[in-house]
Design a protein around this motif. Structure first.
Motif, short mmCIF file in Angstrom:
data_model
loop_
_atom_site.label_atom_id
_atom_site.label_comp_id
_atom_site.label_asym_id
_atom_site.label_seq_id
_atom_site.Cartn_x
_atom_site.Cartn_y
_atom_site.Cartn_z
N ASN A 228 8.46 -6.13 -0.47
CA ASN A 228 9.09 -5.36 0.61
C ASN A 228 8.54 -5.84 1.94
O ASN A 228 7.37 -5.61 2.26
CB ASN A 228 8.81 -3.86 0.41
CG ASN A 228 9.56 -3.00 1.41
OD1 ASN A 228 10.09 -3.48 2.41
ND2 ASN A 228 9.60 -1.69 1.15
N ALA A 229 9.39 -6.48 2.74
CA ALA A 229 8.94 -7.05 4.02
C ALA A 229 8.56 -5.99 5.03
O ALA A 229 7.89 -6.29 6.01
CB ALA A 229 10.04 -7.94 4.60
N ASN A 230 8.96 -4.73 4.79
CA ASN A 230 8.64 -3.64 5.71
C ASN A 230 7.50 -2.77 5.19
O ASN A 230 7.31 -1.64 5.64
CB ASN A 230 9.87 -2.76 5.95
CG ASN A 230 10.91 -3.47 6.81
OD1 ASN A 230 10.56 -4.24 7.70
ND2 ASN A 230 12.18 -3.21 6.56
N MET A 231 6.71 -3.33 4.27
CA MET A 231 5.59 -2.59 3.70
C MET A 231 4.42 -3.53 3.48
O MET A 231 4.58 -4.61 2.88
CB MET A 231 6.00 -1.95 2.37
CG MET A 231 4.96 -1.02 1.79
SD MET A 231 4.92 0.58 2.63
CE MET A 231 6.52 1.22 2.17
N ALA A 232 3.24 -3.14 3.96
CA ALA A 232 2.04 -3.93 3.71
C ALA A 232 1.47 -3.60 2.34
O ALA A 232 1.69 -2.50 1.80
CB ALA A 232 1.01 -3.65 4.79
N ASP A 233 0.76 -4.55 1.78
CA ASP A 233 0.05 -4.32 0.52
C ASP A 233 -1.20 -3.49 0.82
O ASP A 233 -2.12 -3.97 1.49
CB ASP A 233 -0.33 -5.67 -0.09
CG ASP A 233 -1.07 -5.55 -1.41
OD1 ASP A 233 -1.41 -4.41 -1.81
OD2 ASP A 233 -1.33 -6.58 -2.05
N PRO A 234 -1.27 -2.26 0.32
CA PRO A 234 -2.41 -1.40 0.67
C PRO A 234 -3.73 -1.86 0.07
O PRO A 234 -4.80 -1.39 0.47
CB PRO A 234 -2.00 -0.03 0.12
CG PRO A 234 -1.05 -0.35 -0.99
CD PRO A 234 -0.31 -1.58 -0.56
N LEU A 235 -3.68 -2.78 -0.89
CA LEU A 235 -4.91 -3.23 -1.58
C LEU A 235 -5.36 -4.61 -1.13
O LEU A 235 -6.20 -5.22 -1.78
CB LEU A 235 -4.68 -3.22 -3.09
CG LEU A 235 -4.25 -1.88 -3.70
CD1 LEU A 235 -4.02 -2.03 -5.20
CD2 LEU A 235 -5.27 -0.79 -3.41
#
Length: 486
Positions: A228-235
């Motif tokens: 998802n280009a509009n979401m960062a990887d939280p980990l």
């Protein structure tokens, strides 16, 4: 000859002829010489027209091998490495008003052994009036705006720890990233900026500058989600650097930016309080009150960053000081900006009480001492006189009493396409008065300070720049405005 050859036995005669033929081949076949090597460099003839007598142009030529040269009049540049050269022309000031260049930007191919040509024509600029166009609202303390290279989206940081995305004119409901549990907005703390890696499109890396729950500065690398280009990887968090910021909750600086050299820069505040009592800004053994320069292109847990060559304190024991430091003597830089076409660095440094300042120096100039807390702007701080040897003095200052100001908010040099009359001008504001001003800088001198008549937009927290180099102003009212033609 036949009589002489007849004396040799046939095997020896064959051997003698073979040797003669080999000798002729080695000599290039008789009278033909090897061709002379061709030319390896080319030239570029730049014509600058339309300027009245005594008025200098401002055309910066950049190209391969970090080539950069600013021209004030027509000239032919020689001994150029073959490749693509970019010309960026800035407006200049005449007594009767500004002169605007056409075209503002152009690219020319230089070939070996040939002379390419380009022309820039100056003419009286049409009267430009600036206005603000609202692009987002309902934000909580929007503190920074940026975009990945070549991307049409806007990424807006909320100081409490959220990164919001504006896509196709719509503010998306779900944050790109939310680190609100990692920071606090006490004092001047919070999420203060982010920087996309120059190769973000391929590696997905971006970097954050925020204060942690104990008030220390954290520079951290993150990565976009794979799906998802509009979401960062939280980990994906990797801590690059943590800078202790004890005792006080103000003066954090807060801008991360990749320079034209591909390295990551960070502007830190002096540690807070009034007057920098520990003298952090002048102490090159601490990282507060500095502009840092880091190589983060191969960051790992074991080695989060490397020291780029050219940092003034990079060699152990060489000059004494932390190798991460690029420049020092800053109070609270809010913000700084690279003007790549002109190869200049602009730093807006917040003053103690009287003077706000903008410093301008060449991008590649290391080890500058911007003077705090020996000086505030152009004045000695807390003394009638001071030793100014080796200090960089500001390009401009303004007095808070006469400008109705309290804290400078630094912006950018305009390099967009929508407002060519504004090309080459540095825009800035003040947190309290919220005016929009600009000035031009060439040949070591700032000139043509202009007030653009912008009012009633609330406290100006920051400027922003999108991938097309258009500029924005972020307001304490929770709104974001694009600077447009009125």
């Amino acid at each position: 000859m036949r009589h002489i050859l007849s004396r040799f036995p046939r095997p020896w005669l064959a051997l003698l002829l073979a040797c003669c033929l080999a000798l002729l081949a080695a000599c290039g076949g008789g009278d033909d010489d090897d061709p002379a090597p061709g030319p390896t460099t080319g030239s570029l003839m730049v014509s600058i027209g339309g300027l009245p007598a005594g008025v200098a142009g401002a055309v910066t030529v950049t190209g391969p091998a970090s080539y950069s040269k600013t021209l004030t009049a027509s000239a032919t540049l020689t001994d150029l490495a073959p490749g693509a050269y970019t010309l960026n022309a800035a407006s200049v000031t005449q007594g009767t008003g500004p002169l605007a260049p056409t075209p503002v930007t152009q690219q020319v191919q230089v070939n070996a052994g040939a002379t390419a040509s380009a022309s820039v024509l100056y003419a009286a600029a049409t009267t430009l009036t600036l206005g603000l166009q609202e692009v987002a609202s309902g934000l909580s303390v929007p503190i920074f705006l940026t975009a990945p290279p070549g991307d049409s989206r806007l990424f807006i940081l909320e100081r409490a720890g959220r990164i919001r995305v504006v896509q196709n004119g719509t503010l998306l409901a779900t944050p790109f990233l939310d680190i609100s549990t990692l920071t606090t907005t006490s004092g001047e703390r919070g999420l203060l900026s982010m920087a996309f890696h120059p190769q973000y499109a391929s590696n997905g890396y971006f970097f954050l500058y925020y204060t942690n729950l104990t008030g220390d500065i954290v520079i951290e690398r993150r990565q976009v989600s794979a799906g998802n280009a509009n979401m960062a990887d939280p980990l994906s968090a990797l801590t690059i650097l943590t800078i202790p910021h004890p005792t006080f909750s103000n003066h954090y600086g807060g801008l991360l930016s990749f320079g034209p050299d591909g390295y990551l820069y960070a502007g830190t505040g002096d540690g807070g309080a009034a007057g920098d009592p520990p003298r952090n800004a002048q102490n090159t053994n601490v990282l507060l009150g500095k502009l840092l320069r880091l190589d983060v292109n191969a960051s790992t847990v074991a080695q989060p960053y490397a020291i780029p060559p050219g940092n003034p304190f990079a060699t152990a024991g060489g000059a004494g000081g932390r190798p991460e430091i690029w420049a020092y003597g800053l109070r609270n830089p809010w913000r700084y900006a690279f003007d790549v076409p002109a190869q200049l660095l602009y730093i807006a440094d917040v003053g103690q009480a009287n003077l706000e300042e903008v410093d301008v120096r060449p991008v590649g100039q290391a080890g500058n001492n911007y003077g705090w807390n020996i000086m505030e702007g152009t004045q000695c701080y807390n003394s009638a006189s001071c030793n100014q040897a080796g200090l960089v003095l500001p390009a401009i200052t303004y007095n808070n009493d006469t400008a109705n100001g309290c804290s400078i908010t630094g912006g950018y040099v305009y390099r967009g396409a929508a407002l060519p009359e504004l090309a080459g001008q540095y825009l800035y504001s003040d947190y309290c008065s919220a005016w929009l001003k600009s000035f031009s800088y060439s040949n070591g001198t700032a000139s043509a300070v202009k007030d653009w008549g912008i009012t009633n937009v609330g406290n100006i927290l920051s400027f922003g720049q999108d991938a097309q180099n258009e500029l924005y102003m972020l307001s304490g009212t929770g709104k974001v405005y694009k600077i447009v033609r009125k």
